[in-house]
Motif scaffolding. Structure first.
Motif: not given
Length: 517
Positions: A1-7, A111-118, A389-395, A433-439
């Motif tokens: 889901m995130p466009r820019r992955h950070l591991h 919540r709408v989406l699962t959010l990914y932090f590092p 659908p476990l991670r995105r509401l619309v699905d 989610a984009n703000a989480v990813e970017r920040e």
């Protein structure tokens, strides 16, 4: 889901932890579930709505990162007697656990989406469901939406079916293991066909003008001074070894690290071909779902307008700056397909390509008239989100619409009632989610560079503001950082190499700033 992955592994250093906590607070991230939601989830986990159809004899398998436990999809691939293929794709049936209008349902809409932090994720649903009773874990019977998609010998779709079924995955596989088995020729046919079908679908994607962005992960790596090669040296074969466990450099008040003679850097880790083949199965299902909904006259599509000429021209300048060959007669899609994500400059270019995905949204139709245009420009066809659908509401809603369409039934009223608001809900969730990813990327880059303020690096100017030509973006090969540069009134040389000095790296403000050296 995130466009820019950070591991980030072992991200336990105090400054980074504190910065990520502050980021969660600043963005008002809903971390803990209310007690009523948890109680409903516990009850639903014990008594889900079970389907009549038993498909537990189908030997499904999942392909996910090795540590994932929220498993949305499982597949089984076979050959058909006419030379074509059959794809079985089971999608977690979240609606079997989440009752419309319940506290659990309301919390998912919040919540709408699962959010990914590092350092972890903030799930859409409580773990008892998303990592337990609703997840397609191996050896466990689970309610699912079971897709059956038949393809011809060229990989073109010829028939689609989806219905509720009880399924049981046989194996939890990861991308690296799948790649090894397929490359070694040891994969059994249901897995070996992933490459065969994936390549056919990739060829069809190219034929219709679509493109999949294989955006690399940014990964923190530890460098041994005895190895004089940069972490992205093209002479080091990608995936030839497992990188050492990454570390965050100690702060000024932390005890010395036992390996302080080593350095730390951000590098790009290229995705494996198996990642792309797996993604093609999901894309295939999303396109099949869009066709079912448009034929039925009610649905929600994932749409993306064609990128404006100005955005493509801007990306072309970035390609020039990064040394990516882009002849004038070659399309954007062809350039992206030719890019090598293991090459650090190509990796940076692929990161920049995500800017052309701006403007994606959801389009609802309920009266049989599909809006025009309704295609997703990157897919180059009608498409919808329905496989996570476990991670995105619309699905969850898209899945219900497809089951109803195949059965010849009207969509459930609770689905029809929710449709009008879903595009705005998803847009708000995506912004967060984009703000989480970017920040998050900014926080980690600042944490890694905080002890290197004043150092000079080699960089390429990949973007310059039109109205402020002294402000822009630079890309560093080593470490793999893309950051802001301010030239102090001096026009930045777009597309050229530049020596830059790190002037600021503050995890607390999530800020990394360079200036011409």
């Amino acid at each position: 889901m995130p466009r820019r992955h950070l591991h980030v592994t072992g991200a336990a250093e105090a400054p980074l932890r504190a910065a990520l906590r502050a980021l969660r607070t600043e963005l008002a991230i809903p971390e803990d579930f209310p007690s009523a939601v948890l109680a409903e989830a516990e009850a639903a986990a014990k008594a889900p709505r079970l389907p009549a159809l038993d498909a537990t004899d189908l030997p499904l398998f999942t392909v996910d990162p090795p540590t994932s436990t929220d498993l949305d999809q499982a597949m089984h691939l076979t050959r058909r007697a006419d030379g074509g293929y059959r794809v079985h794709y089971a999608i977690a049936d979240v609606a079997a656990f989440v009752a419309p209008g319940s506290a659990l349902d309301a919390e998912a809409h919040r919540r709408v989406l699962t959010l990914y932090f590092p350092d972890g994720r903030i799930p859409l649903h409580p773990a008892v469901l998303s990592e337990g009773a609703a997840s397609l874990l191996p050896g466990e019977p689970r309610p699912a939406l079971l897709w059956r998609i038949d393809l011809d010998a060229e990989g073109r779709r010829v028939a689609t079916d989806v219905r509720r079924a009880l399924v049981r995955s046989r194996a939890k596989l990861d991308y690296a293991g799948v790649q090894r088995q397929i490359d070694a020729g040891t994969a059994e046919e249901p897995l070996a066909l992933l490459r065969e079908i994936g390549r056919l679908r990739e060829a069809l994607e190219a034929e219709r003008g679509g493109i999949s962005l294989n955006v690399p992960e940014q990964e923190i790596v530890e460098q041994d001074p005895r190895d004089h090669r940069a972490p992205n040296d093209p002479h080091i074969p990608p995936h030839s070894h497992t990188p050492p466990a990454p570390h965050i450099p100690p702060g000024p008040h932390d005890p010395p690290h036992p390996h302080d003679h080593r350095g730390y850097s951000l590098a790009y880790r290229a995705p494996l071909p198996a990642d792309g083949w797996n993604a093609q199965i999901s894309l295939l299902t999303g396109m099949a779902a869009a066709d079912l909904m448009t034929a039925a006259g009610t649905g929600i599509l994932r749409t993306l307008p064609t990128a404006p000429d100005g955005a493509v021209a801007r990306l072309r300048r970035s390609a020039q700056a990064l040394g990516v060959d882009w002849p004038h007669h070659v399309s954007y899609a062809e350039v992206v397909r030719a890019a090598d994500p293991a090459n650090p400059r190509h990796a940076a270019f692929l990161q920049e390509c995500t800017t052309l995905l701006r403007g994606a949204g959801y389009t609802v139709f309920t009266d049989g008239h599909v809006p025009t245009p309704a295609v997703h420009a990157a897919v180059a066809d009608e498409y919808t989100h329905c496989t996570a659908p476990l991670r995105r509401l619309v699905d969850r809603y898209a899945g219900e619409l497809c089951v109803a369409a195949v059965a010849g039934d009207e969509p459930p009223e609770w689905v029809r009632a929710a449709l009008p608001a879903l595009p705005d809900e998803m847009a708000a969730g995506s912004r967060r989610a984009n703000a989480v990813e970017r920040e998050s990327v900014d926080v980690v880059e600042a944490a890694l560079l905080r002890d290197r303020v004043g150092e000079v690096f080699d960089a390429y100017v990949i973007d310059v503001r039109e109205r402020e030509p002294s402000v822009g973006t630079v890309h560093l090969d080593d470490p793999a950082v893309v950051a802001r540069i301010e030239g102090g009134g001096t026009r930045l040389p777009l597309g050229e190499w530049l020596r830059v000095r790190l002037t600021e790296a503050d995890p607390g403000s999530s800020k990394v700033l360079f200036a011409p050296a």
